[in-house]
Design a protein around this motif. Structure first.
Motif, PDB file in Angstrom:
ATOM      1  N   THR C  74       0.874  -1.244  -0.094  1.00 40.35           N
ATOM      2  CA  THR C  74      -0.022   0.015   0.040  1.00 40.35           C
ATOM      3  C   THR C  74       0.906   1.324  -0.069  1.00 40.35           C
ATOM      4  OG1 THR C  74      -0.120   0.249   2.404  1.00 40.35           O
ATOM      5  CG2 THR C  74      -1.634  -1.246   1.545  1.00 40.35           C
ATOM      6  N   TRP C  75       0.335   2.646  -0.122  1.00 39.80           N
ATOM      7  CA  TRP C  75       1.051   3.461  -0.283  1.00 39.80           C
ATOM      8  C   TRP C  75       1.621   4.006   0.929  1.00 39.80           C
ATOM      9  CZ3 TRP C  75       1.102   5.999  -4.860  1.00 39.80           C
ATOM     10  CH2 TRP C  75       0.168   5.917  -5.706  1.00 39.80           C
ATOM     11  N   HIS C  76       1.176   3.419   2.070  1.00 37.25           N
ATOM     12  CA  HIS C  76       2.097   3.651   3.535  1.00 37.25           C
ATOM     13  C   HIS C  76       3.084   2.666   3.541  1.00 37.25           C
ATOM     14  CE1 HIS C  76      -0.710   6.465   5.723  1.00 37.25           C
ATOM     15  NE2 HIS C  76       0.554   7.052   5.495  1.00 37.25           N
ATOM     16  N   THR C  77       2.720   1.527   3.401  1.00 34.78           N
ATOM     17  CA  THR C  77       3.704   0.413   3.849  1.00 34.78           C
ATOM     18  C   THR C  77       4.817   0.239   2.756  1.00 34.78           C
ATOM     19  OG1 THR C  77       2.510  -1.334   2.352  1.00 34.78           O
ATOM     20  CG2 THR C  77       2.117  -1.037   4.829  1.00 34.78           C
ATOM     21  N   LEU C  78       5.021   1.049   1.628  1.00 33.80           N
ATOM     22  CA  LEU C  78       5.996   1.040   0.982  1.00 33.80           C
ATOM     23  C   LEU C  78       7.213   2.271   1.303  1.00 33.80           C
ATOM     24  CD1 LEU C  78       6.266   3.334  -1.583  1.00 33.80           C
ATOM     25  CD2 LEU C  78       4.432   1.958  -2.629  1.00 33.80           C
ATOM     26  N   ILE C  79       6.658   3.159   2.219  1.00 35.50           N
ATOM     27  CA  ILE C  79       7.764   4.116   2.765  1.00 35.50           C
ATOM     28  C   ILE C  79       9.272   3.282   3.234  1.00 35.50           C
ATOM     29  CG2 ILE C  79       8.080   5.799   4.556  1.00 35.50           C
ATOM     30  CD1 ILE C  79       5.371   6.558   4.110  1.00 35.50           C
ATOM     31  N   PRO C  80       9.035   2.086   3.970  1.00 34.12           N
ATOM     32  CA  PRO C  80      10.600   1.677   4.040  1.00 34.12           C
ATOM     33  C   PRO C  80      11.424   1.246   3.047  1.00 34.12           C
ATOM     34  CG  PRO C  80       8.738   0.681   5.813  1.00 34.12           C
ATOM     35  CD  PRO C  80       8.120   1.587   4.561  1.00 34.12           C
ATOM     36  N   TYR C  81      10.680   1.015   1.865  1.00 39.82           N
ATOM     37  CA  TYR C  81      11.336   0.866   0.731  1.00 39.82           C
ATOM     38  C   TYR C  81      11.836   2.047   0.168  1.00 39.82           C
ATOM     39  CZ  TYR C  81       9.555  -3.701   0.404  1.00 39.82           C
ATOM     40  OH  TYR C  81       8.967  -5.379   0.849  1.00 39.82           O
ATOM     41  N   VAL C  82      11.032   3.180  -0.012  1.00 42.03           N
ATOM     42  CA  VAL C  82      11.650   4.393  -0.330  1.00 42.03           C
ATOM     43  C   VAL C  82      12.913   4.749   0.533  1.00 42.03           C
ATOM     44  CG1 VAL C  82      10.689   6.777  -0.334  1.00 42.03           C
ATOM     45  CG2 VAL C  82       9.319   5.176  -1.247  1.00 42.03           C
ATOM     46  N   ASP C  83      12.781   4.738   1.704  1.00 39.89           N
ATOM     47  CA  ASP C  83      13.995   5.062   2.723  1.00 39.89           C
ATOM     48  C   ASP C  83      15.296   4.403   2.077  1.00 39.89           C
ATOM     49  OD1 ASP C  83      12.983   4.559   6.245  1.00 39.89           O
ATOM     50  OD2 ASP C  83      13.259   6.451   5.022  1.00 39.89           O
ATOM     51  N   ARG C  84      15.179   3.236   1.908  1.00 41.82           N
ATOM     52  CA  ARG C  84      16.591   2.574   1.563  1.00 41.82           C
ATOM     53  C   ARG C  84      16.792   2.768   0.097  1.00 41.82           C
ATOM     54  NH1 ARG C  84      13.835   0.577   5.401  1.00 41.82           N
ATOM     55  NH2 ARG C  84      14.831  -0.697   6.988  1.00 41.82           N
ATOM     56  N   LEU C  85      16.336   3.727  -0.623  1.00 39.98           N
ATOM     57  CA  LEU C  85      16.912   4.276  -1.789  1.00 39.98           C
ATOM     58  C   LEU C  85      18.219   4.938  -1.442  1.00 39.98           C
ATOM     59  CD1 LEU C  85      13.734   5.605  -3.754  1.00 39.98           C
ATOM     60  CD2 LEU C  85      15.174   3.658  -4.282  1.00 39.98           C
ATOM     61  N   ASN C  86      18.186   6.295  -1.075  1.00 36.21           N
ATOM     62  CA  ASN C  86      19.377   6.913  -0.728  1.00 36.21           C
ATOM     63  C   ASN C  86      19.476   6.738   0.857  1.00 36.21           C
ATOM     64  OD1 ASN C  86      21.615   8.554  -0.096  1.00 36.21           O
ATOM     65  ND2 ASN C  86      20.856  10.175  -1.443  1.00 36.21           N
ATOM     66  N   TYR C  87      20.084   5.676   1.070  1.00 30.40           N
ATOM     67  CA  TYR C  87      20.119   5.210   2.670  1.00 30.40           C
ATOM     68  C   TYR C  87      20.981   6.307   3.339  1.00 30.40           C
ATOM     69  CZ  TYR C  87      23.702   2.441   0.323  1.00 30.40           C
ATOM     70  OH  TYR C  87      24.541   2.113  -0.360  1.00 30.40           O
TER      71      TYR C  87
END
Lengths: 169, 160, 409
Positions: C74-87
């Motif tokens: 969901t739009w919220h539960t993918l925030i951890p994936y987004v975090d790990r882009l530029n860590y």
């Protein structure tokens, strides 16, 4: 793992066994306090690896500070971060290039089990391709966890058999 | 200033585009694949869109034509963005390459090709970039199952 | 040993060239497991003596399927994936993504949220620049500078962990606001850290700025001009080091950047020394901005009061049925984002970090694409590597600040 093959002990004398045990203790002590890590660094866990190697959480106290960036000279393979399928042959090659005795730490959940990347691209844990001695979970693990893990690995190294001349001694 | 530029672009290119729209501050031009290179050169030379931001594709499996190829451009002089969209079919997902216009198109087109299968006519270096040699399929298409792995190194038997 | 016998390992790449152009040249493979390639870049270089004739940069060794994963969360539960882009600067990714979703939802943030997001973006930018400079200097031999900068970076991490719960990958942004408000004493500690940072950064200036060794290794190495940089897609500190004062925070102000006073440091020649110095000056500018934002902060709510995306208070969830159902639907189905598409870009620590989102209505995105600056920079990196010496590859690569998670997504 690397040096835990059982050694036939049936015919040896008590004095020999005493010498072997003392030798194992001594060599174990020497090896555990002079680990040369090979930081196989890929992803976000590298930030915590940098933190744990520097002044506030020093791994130098454990003798494990000096990284050797060639597998020929190192004995601890720290796989830090996610290993993708593209990276897997390189990891296997690096592992094969290391000499015995060698230990492997899976640093972070991505190296342990693939983390939350369960898809076509990420290898679901490095133990699918190389044997692992220690798993440090965390995304990324706090430096204190890493130090705890290194200390557990040191206990393991201290209690292992260390055949240095032949399979018996 | 930015708004004026987008109006000028819309006025000068509106004929070539199949549809234009302003979406959240970005001018969106829907065009036919054949007019891509002429339109983008026009944007670059006449209107100063000198920074090529991105090319990607969107997969609509229930629709014909299946893929939307989406380009984003930015003008470092007027600080506005423009989005150019074109539609290609699954049977012949080919558009012309932008490599002669922008150097950064090289890698971005490679990625779009390996993820969606869009062929860029004129870009002879479409080797896999994020994926690896021997990977079969285009993972970002909706019909590629997410968990279908193609390991390069065979797994060992792990004792639990 | 339970490993199957190793007969041959497949080569995951196909290099662009296997024979040299110039007679007597050697093809050398650098990486992908290499201390100076920051994780996972492979460079196949043709070397003639010590001079690099041409290079072929291969990325993708950290491709983790970010886009495919996002299509099943969901739009919220993918925030951890987004975090790990530029860590290295995880909060900037969070806020850039959340802003793109907020555009689709048509949400306006509360003032406190805007100021806090700006403050934390600058704080993250400082952490990223500290990491980049520390790693780049260490690879040239300055271990002391690395230890100084990583120490102060560690204070920053602990401080952010007090707020967000995690040291490195925070997942603190939420659609419509932030996860929680600041704890007591956080701002006081922030001022202490900024003062300490002055000391540490000055020490590194003293060690490196007029040091003969570093000037010889970094001046006139990895030079790129402005027009060429724009052609190859460079943005961020690399473009600014060539002399072009392009910064999304000034050119297209977002969050609270329009209300702040700050300068854009630019370089002269576009070489490694300029990139190092631009980043050091940006740390100073970020500190200045954070100090202004501390004064601008007013008490108020941090999340917008919109039931489409903000979770209701826990007291209400346990006592009122509407709040319970709202909470349940937000967690299980995700915020229902209307159909549409948007592209929203922030100035990341490396350049223009953009998110292109496609929604078909519903709680799960149709497509989440990240326009990552590092990936585009890898496409143009060969312009800075070709023609220089083999040892120059190390500082040049360090100054590009390629972050693997962002490059390969």
């Amino acid at each position: 793992m690397s040096t835990t093959t059982p050694v036939p002990r049936g015919e040896k004398s008590a004095a020999f066994e005493y010498l072997t045990t003392r030798k194992d203790e001594f060599v174990g002590w020497a090896r555990k306090f002079s680990l040369f890590p090979y930081p196989f660094v890929t992803a976000c866990c590298a930030m915590e690896f940098m933190s744990v190697s520097s002044t506030l959480y020093d791994t130098d106290r454990f003798g494990a500070a000096l990284p050797r960036f060639t597998p020929r000279q190192s004995d601890l393979l720290m796989v830090v971060g996610t290993v993708s399928h593209k990276q897997a042959p390189i990891l296997r090659k690096v592992y094969e290039q290391m000499c015995e005795p060698k230990w492997v730490i899976a640093f972070g959940v991505c190296a342990t089990s693939g983390g939350f990347y369960q898809n076509y691209a990420a290898l679901p844990g490095i133990d699918k391709i190389i044997p692992v001695d220690l798993y440090i979970p965390g995304c990324p693990p706090r430096p204190e966890m890493v130090i705890d893990g290194i200390m557990k690995l040191q206990d393991r190294i201290a209690n292992q058999r260390h055949p240095i001349i032949n399979q018996d001694f | 200033m930015g708004g004026n530029l987008l109006d000028r672009v819309q006025a000068s290119l509106g004929g070539q585009a199949l549809a234009t729209d302003m979406v959240h501050g970005i001018l969106v031009l829907q065009i036919a694949p054949e007019s891509l290179v002429t339109l983008v050169s026009h944007l670059r030379q006449q209107h100063g869109f000198d920074l090529f931001l991105d090319v990607t594709a969107v997969d609509w499996p229930q629709r014909q034509p299946r893929f939307d190829v989406v380009y984003h451009f930015y003008s470092t002089r007027d600080f506005v963005r423009v989005r150019v969209k074109t539609r290609v079919d699954e049977a012949d997902p080919t558009v012309d390459t932008l490599v002669p216009l922008y150097g950064s198109a090289r890698y971005m087109e490679r990625e779009c090709h390996e993820m969606y299968g869009i062929r860029f006519r004129g870009n002879d270096d479409l080797r896999p970039l994020l994926l690896y040699e021997g990977f079969v399929g285009h993972p970002l298409r909706k019909d590629y199952p997410k968990q279908k792995e193609q390991p390069l190194v065979p797994y060992r038997n792990v004792q639990p | 040993m339970s490993l199957p016998p190793l007969t041959s390992l497949p080569n995951p790449i196909r290099p662009a060239f296997t024979k040299g152009l110039t007679p007597g040249s050697v093809i050398v493979n650098i990486g992908p497991s290499h201390p100076a390639t920051h994780g996972t870049i492979q460079i196949v270089a043709e070397i003639s003596g010590e001079r690099v004739v041409r290079t072929d940069v291969h990325c993708g060794y950290l491709h983790r399927g970010f886009e495919k994963e996002c299509e099943s969360h969901t739009w919220h539960t993918l925030i951890p994936y987004v975090d790990r882009l530029n860590y290295c600067s995880a909060l900037i990714n969070d806020f850039a993504y959340c802003e793109a979703v907020e555009k689709l939802l048509g949400i306006e943030l509360t003032p406190r949220c805007r100021h806090l997001r700006t403050l934390l973006s600058e704080y993250s930018r400082i952490a990223d620049h500290l990491t980049c400079i520390a790693a780049a200097l260490m690879e040239m031999g300055a271990m002391t500078a690395f230890l100084y900068l990583v120490t102060i970076r560690d204070y920053v991490y602990e401080h952010i962990a007090d707020l967000t719960g995690a040291r490195v990958t925070h997942s603190y942004g939420r659609i419509g606001g932030l996860a929680r408000d600041l704890p007591d004493g956080w701002l006081r500690r922030l001022e202490e850290i900024l003062d300490q940072m002055d000391t540490f950064v000055d020490r590194v200036h003293g060690l490196v700025d007029r040091n003969r060794i570093f000037i010889d290794r970094m001046r006139d190495v990895g030079v790129i001009g402005t027009a060429e940089a724009i052609n190859w897609g460079f943005t961020g500190p690399i473009l600014r080091s060539t002399g072009a004062p392009r910064d999304l925070r000034k050119d297209t102000p977002y969050l609270s950047y329009g209300e702040l006073e700050f300068e854009i440091p630019v370089g002269i020649k576009g070489d490694n020394y300029d990139r190092y110095y631009v980043r050091m000056r940006e740390i100073d500018e970020s500190k200045h901005m954070i100090r202004q934002l501390i004064d601008l902060l007013q008490p108020g709510p941090v999340s917008v009061d919109d039931r489409r995306c903000t979770l209701p208070d826990k007291e209400a969830v346990y006592t009122e049925i509407e709040a319970l159902i709202n909470h349940f639907k937000l967690i299980m189905e995700g915020p229902q984002v209307p159909a549409g598409e948007t592209y929203s870009a922030h100035e990341g620590a490396n350049g223009e970090l953009g998110f292109y989102l496609v929604s078909v209505g519903g709680g799960v995105p149709w497509k989440v694409h990240c326009r990552s600056p590092s990936f585009v920079h890898m496409g143009g990196a060969h312009r800075m590597l070709d023609g220089y010496q083999l040892a120059d590859l190390v500082p040049t690569f360090g100054s590009i600040n390629m972050i693997g998670g962002e490059c390969d997504r």
